[in-house]
Design an enzyme around this catalytic site. Structure first.
Site, PDB file in Angstrom:
ATOM      1  N   LYS A 201      -6.076   0.705  -8.481  1.00 19.85           N
ATOM      2  CA  LYS A 201      -6.012   0.049  -7.280  1.00 19.85           C
ATOM      3  C   LYS A 201      -4.644   0.578  -6.717  1.00 19.85           C
ATOM      4  O   LYS A 201      -4.493   0.872  -5.474  1.00 19.85           O
ATOM      5  CB  LYS A 201      -6.250  -1.456  -7.190  1.00 19.85           C
ATOM      6  CG  LYS A 201      -5.930  -1.932  -5.739  1.00 19.85           C
ATOM      7  CD  LYS A 201      -6.840  -1.278  -4.714  1.00 19.85           C
ATOM      8  CE  LYS A 201      -6.803  -2.159  -3.289  1.00 19.85           C
ATOM      9  NZ  LYS A 201      -5.746  -2.717  -2.714  1.00 19.85           N
TER      10      LYS A 201
ATOM     11  N   SER B 156     -10.718  -2.755  -2.666  1.00 22.24           N
ATOM     12  CA  SER B 156     -10.224  -2.052  -1.559  1.00 22.24           C
ATOM     13  C   SER B 156     -11.062  -1.838  -0.284  1.00 22.24           C
ATOM     14  O   SER B 156     -12.219  -2.028  -0.508  1.00 22.24           O
ATOM     15  CB  SER B 156      -9.809  -0.452  -1.803  1.00 22.24           C
ATOM     16  OG  SER B 156      -9.584   0.324  -0.723  1.00 22.24           O
TER      17      SER B 156
ATOM     18  N   HIS C 198      -4.402   4.127  -6.144  1.00 27.52           N
ATOM     19  CA  HIS C 198      -5.477   4.440  -4.964  1.00 27.52           C
ATOM     20  C   HIS C 198      -4.558   4.218  -3.617  1.00 27.52           C
ATOM     21  O   HIS C 198      -4.761   4.816  -2.686  1.00 27.52           O
ATOM     22  CB  HIS C 198      -6.667   3.504  -4.945  1.00 27.52           C
ATOM     23  CG  HIS C 198      -7.130   3.220  -3.501  1.00 27.52           C
ATOM     24  ND1 HIS C 198      -6.760   2.358  -2.450  1.00 27.52           N
ATOM     25  CD2 HIS C 198      -8.370   3.767  -3.177  1.00 27.52           C
ATOM     26  CE1 HIS C 198      -7.525   2.550  -1.540  1.00 27.52           C
ATOM     27  NE2 HIS C 198      -8.470   3.196  -1.760  1.00 27.52           N
ATOM     28  N   ASN C 199      -3.765   3.074  -3.679  1.00 25.48           N
ATOM     29  CA  ASN C 199      -3.069   2.942  -2.455  1.00 25.48           C
ATOM     30  C   ASN C 199      -1.894   3.927  -2.316  1.00 25.48           C
ATOM     31  O   ASN C 199      -1.451   4.099  -1.174  1.00 25.48           O
ATOM     32  CB  ASN C 199      -2.220   1.496  -2.729  1.00 25.48           C
ATOM     33  CG  ASN C 199      -3.440   0.375  -2.315  1.00 25.48           C
ATOM     34  OD1 ASN C 199      -4.454   0.461  -2.434  1.00 25.48           O
ATOM     35  ND2 ASN C 199      -2.545  -0.733  -1.707  1.00 25.48           N
TER      36      ASN C 199
ATOM     37  N   GLU D 199      -3.439   6.690  -0.937  1.00 26.08           N
ATOM     38  CA  GLU D 199      -3.475   6.220   0.607  1.00 26.08           C
ATOM     39  C   GLU D 199      -2.381   6.660   1.398  1.00 26.08           C
ATOM     40  O   GLU D 199      -2.433   7.259   2.502  1.00 26.08           O
ATOM     41  CB  GLU D 199      -4.051   4.919   0.654  1.00 26.08           C
ATOM     42  CG  GLU D 199      -4.342   4.430   2.038  1.00 26.08           C
ATOM     43  CD  GLU D 199      -4.645   2.811   1.991  1.00 26.08           C
ATOM     44  OE1 GLU D 199      -5.395   2.548   0.932  1.00 26.08           O
ATOM     45  OE2 GLU D 199      -4.133   2.103   2.651  1.00 26.08           O
TER      46      GLU D 199
END
Ligand code: ATR
Length: 490
Positions: free
Chosen positions: A193, A139, A196-197, A200
């Protein structure tokens, strides 16, 4: 030893290789080459991109290859290569080629944005050849790849032994610690990940709603709101996204002289990882309502025909105004912080559920740590998450940690006032509102789920449980309902 093998050994000069010399791959290769002791084998399907990288960066320690055989020969053993090509078919094609030229014990890393279930599938297939396969979430975009990303690798412990030091050398550093950890086996890295996105997405949506509330609530200009965000960035909301929000809002358009934010088309794009997060959470049965609202808000923004058609639908009949602008801005700040806590709490719930479902031993505190640098959601706040899991590794929800409980307690009146204002003024705040609804749902003594169970039992004989005795029950709804009868369905 044959002549050919001798030649191959002398060509093995690189300790790490990168396949794919588009933007992300070349930046990651340059990052690797800039670290002491690394020589980087580079390969791209079409040689022009490799040549461009060599021409533009003559200072870098690169070992260019024209084909997969040459690429493999240029790597010391265990060979370690990071794939940075177009996700999907491109990744599968490169994996096929690398498994052909690599040997058992070598390591293939997919650094792309793969769906974690694809990573699980690929790891299983590659493992059968004796080669290690690591799905690594990377990232931080182009700049992160070049200067130091946050890296979330999955895969075997054996692969991590070789790969760990290399990834630590290129990762971002936060408070003296490299932003990389071995997340878990097979798809764990890409799973984290993905979450995480998703986080976000909701982080950005919440900031968008805060901006909209202040703009429409107070009439302040984007430049004035930029100052507010810059101020917020000095407090508990300090983060990369708040910082860049101030810069975006301050930017004016050179052509028209207007604030740039006013000339950018208000239709948000998406590459799909937010949707993956929501789809996965639906399968796991975990409410990530903030992320879902963030994904849907982007979808809504990108429906020009519907929006044009709906633009004259009536709004509130009475104008509401903000009496004390400073107090309102402070309320919005608090509401943003409380909603953000909910978003992370939901995101970590999804990580816990994923770990349970797929058998990963994920250290939640370490995940928060490696998000402190390099990635888009980097924030001061992540230290509080690490602390919370350090104090209580079995924490059942992040919002139950004393720090977050107190933070929400301090923010919740403001949070409610802001949402009331939004509703009365007709300002859409799906992420703020759904976060509060989630909070109120979670803390409720009784939920209307009891009624839903009654309905389900009525139309489908789905049965229900009772609060006062064990067993499973079904009511005979037909006939005289004053004499409903519960029968033990066992
Ligand atoms: P970006 O980083 O610019 O977003 P991308 O679209 O994710 O790029 O990936 C493009 C890279 O994937 C290119 O290096 C491309 O190789 P070419 O330059 O030869 O087109 C690589 N790529 C795509 N499909 C591939 C395949 N089947 N085999 C090998 N490399 C492939």
């Amino acid at each position: 030893m044959t002549q050919q093998e001798t030649t191959d050994d002398t060509r093995a000069v690189a300790n790490i290789g990168v396949v794919g010399m588009a933007v992300m791959g070349s930046n990651l290769a340059r990052n690797l080459a800039s670290r002491e002791g690394n020589t980087v084998a580079i390969f791209n399907r079409s040689y022009e991109k490799t040549q461009t990288v060599l021409d533009e960066h003559p200072e870098a320690e690169f070992a260019p290859a024209h084909g997969y055989e040459e690429f493999a020969a240029s790597l010391t053993k265990p060979r370690t290569a990071i794939i940075m090509v177009q996700a999907g078919r491109g990744t599968d094609a490169v994996i096929d080629e690398l498994t052909r030229v690599f040997e058992p014990g070598d390591i293939i890393v997919d650094g792309g944005n793969a769906l974690f279930t694809d990573t699980i599938r690929r790891e299983k297939a590659v493992r059968e050849t004796g080669i290690n396969f690591v799905g690594a979430g990377i990232s931080g975009g182009e700049e992160g790849a070049l200067k130091g990303p946050s890296i979330m690798p999955g895969g075997s412990a054996e692969a991590w032994e070789t790969l760990g030091p290399i990834l630590k050398s290129i990762a971002a550093v936060a408070e003296g610690e490299p932003c990389v950890t071995h997340v878990g086996t097979d798809g764990a890295g890409h799973f984290v990940k993905m979450i995480h996105n998703g986080i976000e997405y909701v982080d950005m949506q919440l900031i968008g709603e805060a901006y909209d509330l202040i703009r429409r609530g107070t009439g302040k200009t984007p430049a004035e709101i930029a100052d507010i965000f810059a101020e917020w960035n000095r407090g508990e909301l300090e983060s990369y996204l708040i910082e860049i929000t101030a810069e975006v809002l301050r930017q004016s358009d050179s052509a028209s002289g207007r604030p740039l934010v006013d000339v950018i088309l208000d239709a948000a794009g998406a590459k799909g990882t937010g949707a993956w997060t929501v789809q996965t959470a639906l399968d796991l049965g975990i409410p990530v309502s903030g992320i879902a609202e963030a994904v849907f808000a982007r979808s809504l923004s990108s429906k020009p025909a519907q929006r044009a058609g709906a633009s004259d639908l009536p709004g509130p009949s009475e104008q509401v105004s903000v009496d004390d602008q400073d107090a309102f801005v402070e309320d919005v700040r608090r509401a943003l912080y409380a909603s953000k806590i909910i978003a992370y709490s939901q995101g970590f719930d999804a990580i816990v559920a994923g770990a349970e479902q797929y058998g990963w031993d994920i250290k939640k505190g370490d995940i928060a740590k490696i998000w402190r640098g390099g990635c888009i959601i980097r924030a001061q706040f992540l230290n509080r998450i690490t602390d919370a899991y350090a104090e209580d590794p079995g924490l059942v929800a992040l919002i139950l940690a004393p720090y977050f409980r107190e933070a929400i307690e301090g923010a919740q009146d403001a949070w409610r006032r802001v949402i009331v204002h939004a509703v009365e003024a007709g300002i859409p705040t799906p992420a703020f509102s759904s976060s509060l609804a989630y909070y109120d749902g979670l803390r409720a003594d009784r939920l209307p789920a009891a009624l839903i169970q009654g309905q389900r039992d009525y139309f489908g004989a789905h049965t229900y449980k009772r609060i006062d005795k064990p067993g499973t029950f079904h009511t005979l709804w037909s006939g005289d309902r004053t004499e409903i009868e519960a029968t033990d369905a066992h």
